[in-house]
Design a protein around this motif. Structure first.
Motif, PDB file in Angstrom:
ATOM      1  N   ILE A 304       0.634  -1.052   0.546  1.00 59.51           N
ATOM      2  CA  ILE A 304      -0.359  -0.209   0.301  1.00 59.51           C
ATOM      3  C   ILE A 304       0.723   1.562  -0.045  1.00 59.51           C
ATOM      4  O   ILE A 304       0.770   2.100  -0.494  1.00 59.51           O
ATOM      5  CB  ILE A 304      -1.321   0.285   1.230  1.00 59.51           C
ATOM      6  N   GLU A 305       1.900   1.414   1.033  1.00 58.07           N
ATOM      7  CA  GLU A 305       3.231   2.238   1.056  1.00 58.07           C
ATOM      8  C   GLU A 305       3.700   3.224   0.052  1.00 58.07           C
ATOM      9  O   GLU A 305       3.737   4.027  -0.620  1.00 58.07           O
ATOM     10  CB  GLU A 305       3.465   2.386   2.544  1.00 58.07           C
ATOM     11  N   HIS A 308       1.438   4.044  -2.520  1.00 50.08           N
ATOM     12  CA  HIS A 308       0.990   5.750  -2.704  1.00 50.08           C
ATOM     13  C   HIS A 308       1.991   6.379  -2.944  1.00 50.08           C
ATOM     14  O   HIS A 308       1.960   7.508  -3.317  1.00 50.08           O
ATOM     15  CB  HIS A 308       0.389   5.528  -0.439  1.00 50.08           C
ATOM     16  N   ASP A 309       3.318   6.131  -2.441  1.00 55.55           N
ATOM     17  CA  ASP A 309       4.559   6.805  -3.339  1.00 55.55           C
ATOM     18  C   ASP A 309       4.691   7.076  -4.417  1.00 55.55           C
ATOM     19  O   ASP A 309       4.875   8.473  -4.780  1.00 55.55           O
ATOM     20  CB  ASP A 309       5.562   6.653  -1.897  1.00 55.55           C
ATOM     21  N   GLU A 312       1.051  10.215  -5.183  1.00 51.79           N
ATOM     22  CA  GLU A 312       0.548  10.848  -4.463  1.00 51.79           C
ATOM     23  C   GLU A 312       1.087  12.142  -5.037  1.00 51.79           C
ATOM     24  O   GLU A 312       0.006  13.316  -5.120  1.00 51.79           O
ATOM     25  CB  GLU A 312       1.605  10.868  -2.640  1.00 51.79           C
ATOM     26  N   MET A 577      -6.270   6.947  -4.708  1.00 50.73           N
ATOM     27  CA  MET A 577      -5.754   7.480  -3.654  1.00 50.73           C
ATOM     28  C   MET A 577      -6.760   6.972  -2.927  1.00 50.73           C
ATOM     29  O   MET A 577      -6.481   6.642  -1.290  1.00 50.73           O
ATOM     30  CB  MET A 577      -5.274   8.468  -3.030  1.00 50.73           C
ATOM     31  N   LEU A 580      -6.339   3.110  -1.748  1.00 50.34           N
ATOM     32  CA  LEU A 580      -4.647   3.101  -1.422  1.00 50.34           C
ATOM     33  C   LEU A 580      -5.279   3.937   0.455  1.00 50.34           C
ATOM     34  O   LEU A 580      -5.230   2.560   1.228  1.00 50.34           O
ATOM     35  CB  LEU A 580      -4.013   3.601  -1.269  1.00 50.34           C
ATOM     36  N   SER A 581      -5.963   4.324   0.277  1.00 51.35           N
ATOM     37  CA  SER A 581      -6.238   4.895   2.027  1.00 51.35           C
ATOM     38  C   SER A 581      -7.259   4.081   2.875  1.00 51.35           C
ATOM     39  O   SER A 581      -7.385   3.772   4.028  1.00 51.35           O
ATOM     40  CB  SER A 581      -6.881   6.217   1.872  1.00 51.35           C
ATOM     41  N   LYS A 584      -4.789   0.927   3.276  1.00 55.80           N
ATOM     42  CA  LYS A 584      -4.329   1.684   4.782  1.00 55.80           C
ATOM     43  C   LYS A 584      -4.687   1.283   5.968  1.00 55.80           C
ATOM     44  O   LYS A 584      -4.169   1.111   6.872  1.00 55.80           O
ATOM     45  CB  LYS A 584      -3.819   2.811   4.666  1.00 55.80           C
ATOM     46  N   TYR A 613      -2.512  10.573   2.891  1.00 57.32           N
ATOM     47  CA  TYR A 613      -3.728   9.580   2.818  1.00 57.32           C
ATOM     48  C   TYR A 613      -5.368  10.560   2.095  1.00 57.32           C
ATOM     49  O   TYR A 613      -5.467   9.855   1.101  1.00 57.32           O
ATOM     50  CB  TYR A 613      -3.640   8.509   2.336  1.00 57.32           C
ATOM     51  N   TYR A 643      -6.680  -4.550   0.951  1.00 59.26           N
ATOM     52  CA  TYR A 643      -5.530  -3.826   0.541  1.00 59.26           C
ATOM     53  C   TYR A 643      -5.575  -4.704  -0.603  1.00 59.26           C
ATOM     54  O   TYR A 643      -4.950  -4.923  -2.377  1.00 59.26           O
ATOM     55  CB  TYR A 643      -4.622  -4.568   0.275  1.00 59.26           C
TER      56      TYR A 643
END
Length: 713
Positions: A304-305, A308-309, A312, A577, A580-581, A584, A613, A643
């Motif tokens: 997930i992270e 995200h990166d 973003e 996003m 993903l939020s 997360k 997020y 996820y």
């Protein structure tokens, strides 16, 4: 059509379900009897001499020992989802803790566990076909994960919390349904609805009239929190005050007096954590993810992270551009924060301005009967099957009168649970009956929100061949209005294709072990067959099979199709996003806050978790967590697994590249997907099934590349 009533209708073994006989009053007696019979079967397995016992008399026999009970309870569970009311709720909730307790005790049956362990260790097990060895491994793992190795002092606590968890999650689900249905807004002045498409307004007017509000001479409009009513307001209505009112009501789902899920969330998280601790696991993620493709919570969070990166920057850029666009239209400051009830509206305005594309332009091309017919034609071409619609009838519960949806054909009509429901048979190329399914597409107050697929019956091998499967797909799509058919949005079309993908996974399963068939796969693999189906909603060759104007049967014009494709990746950073939020939030709550969530301000905690997020708004929106049924409407559900939507989206985006290369309607490619994935269930590891189809491991950037979010270095 009249038949002799069954003394225990929920236990009727008939393939075609007599839905009108499944009355709430029968649930207690039928489920109690089924539990008694199942217990006798389990006791017979457990009482065998361990040395004389065999794989067939234990592990394989356990497959059938509880099948009748779980099928009957599945019917009750299904009715609580589509025909919910005081009687079914009372009867279902009365038996829920008993069924949960029964299921839990199977795994805590020491004699049964000892027999199964002894058999599993016998040398002949290693000589069995791989699929049977996989069942042995899965059975051992399931028993351990459900407490079979617990000492006596922990067994009672484990059993108690399992029952409590099922009750709390059922109450959570009821609160969402009840608070959704409790709100309505009756609009007297059509001017308040400015901007809303005529199709949506017509549905609101008909809904109001059906509820006793207004008439043709003095019409009124009813807005509810069901998606076909809610979304047109948020997306198109130029009346900001109305958008705000509807948004505020939606944000309170699961958070109103008498239906507040806030205290339930903390309790559910604590129970799940304690369940994991009793099994000597660090947290619920460690318990649930060990047998999934991701393997553990740390890896899921990293997935997930990492995504995200990568998204973003595009996400932040999109939101900034949207504020600038609004500024140009209204004179507001370019950096002025938007209100949460404004985002969808201004995003739609910007899409129309940048691409000259309004999603409503597509709606006339998606009458539901064409969508369904085209979906079936696509399926037949790709996977070598045929789909036959059966005539249906509904028996009025008050009068007993049969009401037929279609003219009876050569085959007997099939009973359904509501007049809107349809029924189909799925046949193989040689006319073998592979399975059948129900489709229930329109919203009603007795039906839970969202869209889903359920397996009602899983077939298997017999001396005469493979028993057919039975399933259903359901949703809450736009209803017909006036003299117009139900006209779908493109997103609704994608949803129908998505759920049918799940259904195909079930109906095309050819695994000889029931519990390894169909959608009984690793949770982060289960969305691959469903999400890949959405791709055909964007392909011209496929669209021409079903996207035809309801009035003149014309296909989507080239210029409109070009605009549709050009706008496909619009606001993809925002959409990605958002997903993903959710992933997360799910993982962080279960891994890092299971024990303290109940003692924290829930919204403040979630703000902390989702830092980076979420977009900033002038008015802080409350979290979705109180109506997040994926996480909290069942003892496990998608808990620690949300996820998997993005995980599987990576897989399906990659798999579809093969169709793009070989032809999106290529029968050989479709057959390969059927043979390598759809028919295999959980008979082999999902990693192997993917490699069998693609010839390699997944390309982790396939999804971002398709979404236009991959920033090349």
């Amino acid at each position: 059509m009249s038949e002799e009533p069954q003394p225990h209708p929920f236990l009727d073994p008939s393939f075609h379900v007599a839905w009108s006989s499944l009355e709430p009053a029968a649930i207690e007696a039928d489920i109690t009897l089924a539990m008694s019979k199942a217990q006798q079967n389990v006791d017979a397995i457990a009482s065998q001499d361990s040395e004389a016992a065999t794989y067939e008399s234990t592990i394989l026999a356990l497959e059938d020992a509880v099948e009748e009970l779980y099928r009957a309870w599945g019917y009750a569970d299904h009715l609580s989802s589509v025909c919910e009311g005081p009687e079914i709720r009372k009867a279902y909730n009365a038996m829920l803790p008993k069924v949960t307790e029964f299921s839990t005790r199977i795994y805590l049956n020491e004699k049964l566990w000892q027999v199964i362990k002894t058999v599993a260790e016998k040398p002949e097990i290693k000589q069995m076909p791989p699929v049977h060895q996989r069942l042995v491994e899965d059975t051992l793992r399931s028993f351990k994960d459900h407490g079979a190795d617990l000492h006596n002092d922990r067994r009672e606590e484990f059993e108690k919390l399992s029952t409590e968890l099922s009750q709390l999650t059922q109450k959570y689900s009821e609160n969402v349904l009840d608070s959704t249905n409790a709100w309505e807004l009756i609009v007297d002045d059509e001017a308040e609805l400015t901007g809303i498409p005529e199709s949506a307004k017509e549905a609101m007017k008909e809904d109001a009239a059906a509820k006793g509000h207004g008439d043709e001479a003095s019409p009124k409009w009813r807005i509810t929190l069901h998606m076909p009513s809610y979304l047109p307001v948020m997306q198109y209505c130029s009346n900001e005050a109305l958008r705000r009112k509807v948004w505020e009501a939606s944000s309170k789902i699961g958070h109103t007096e008498g239906h507040d899920n806030t205290p339930l969330i903390g309790k559910i998280l604590k129970l799940r954590q304690r369940k994991a601790e009793l099994l000597d696991r660090k947290d619920f993620a460690e318990l649930t993810l060990a047998q999934r493709m991701v393997k553990n919570g740390k890896a899921a969070l990293e997935f997930i992270e990492t995504l995200h990166d990568k998204v973003e920057a595009p996400f932040r850029e999109e939101m900034a551009e949207l504020r600038v666009f609004k500024s140009g239209q209204t004179g507001s400051a370019p950096d002025e924060l938007m209100e949460p009830w404004d985002t969808t509206y201004w995003a739609e305005k910007r899409r129309q301005a940048e691409f000259s594309f309004d999603e409503e332009e597509l709606r006339p091309y998606f009458p539901i009967h064409h969508v369904i017919d085209g979906l079936f034609a696509l399926t037949e071409r790709l996977f070598g099957v045929s789909i036959v619609k059966r005539s249906t009838f509904y028996r009025d519960p008050k009068t007993g009168e049969e009401k037929h949806a279609d003219e009876p054909g050569d085959l007997d009509p099939i009973e359904v649970w509501h007049p809107d429901v349809r029924f189909y048979d799925l046949l193989d190329e040689d006319e073998t009956h592979l399975g059948s399914f129900y489709a229930d597409w329109f919203p009603r107050e007795s039906k839970r929100a969202g869209a889903w697929m359920n397996a009602l019956r899983t077939g298997g091998p017999t001396k005469k061949g493979f028993r057919p499967h039975l399933g259903l797909m359901a949703g809450n799509m736009t209803k017909p209005t006036g003299n117009k058919p139900a006209l779908m949005t493109h997103r609704e079309v994608e949803t129908i294709f998505h759920e049918f993908g799940h259904l195909l996974h079930h109906l095309l399963g050819k695994v000889e072990i029931r519990s390894l068939n169909g959608t009984n796969v690793a949770w982060d693999f289960v969305e691959l067959p469903s999400q890949i189906m959405e791709n055909w909603c964007w392909e011209r060759e496929a669209l021409d099979l079903f996207a035809r104007h309801y009035a003149n049967d014309e296909t989507i014009p080239d210029d409109l199709f070009a605009k549709m494709l050009a706008a496909r990746n619009y606001m993809q950073g925002n959409a990605t996003m958002r997903q993903l939020s959710f992933g997360k939030l799910d993982l962080d709550l279960h891994i890092n806050h299971a024990n303290d969530a109940a003692d924290r301000d829930l919204d403040a905690l979630i703000d902390e978790i989702l830092d980076g997020y979420s977009a900033q708004y002038a008015t802080k929106p409350p979290s979705i967590v109180r109506r997040f049924g994926h996480l909290f409407s069942g003892p496990t559900g998608y808990a620690c697994g949300y996820y998997s939507y993005k995980w599987a989206e990576v897989l399906e985006a990659d798999c579809f590249t093969r169709f793009k290369e070989e032809g999106v309607l290529n029968r050989e490619t479709g057959r390969a997907f059927r043979d390598c994935i759809l028919s295999k269930g959980d008979s082999e590891p999902p990693e192997k099934l993917f490699r069998d189809f693609m010839g390699r491991d997944p390309d982790s950037d396939a999804l971002l590349r398709r979404a236009g979010l991959l920033q090349e270095v």
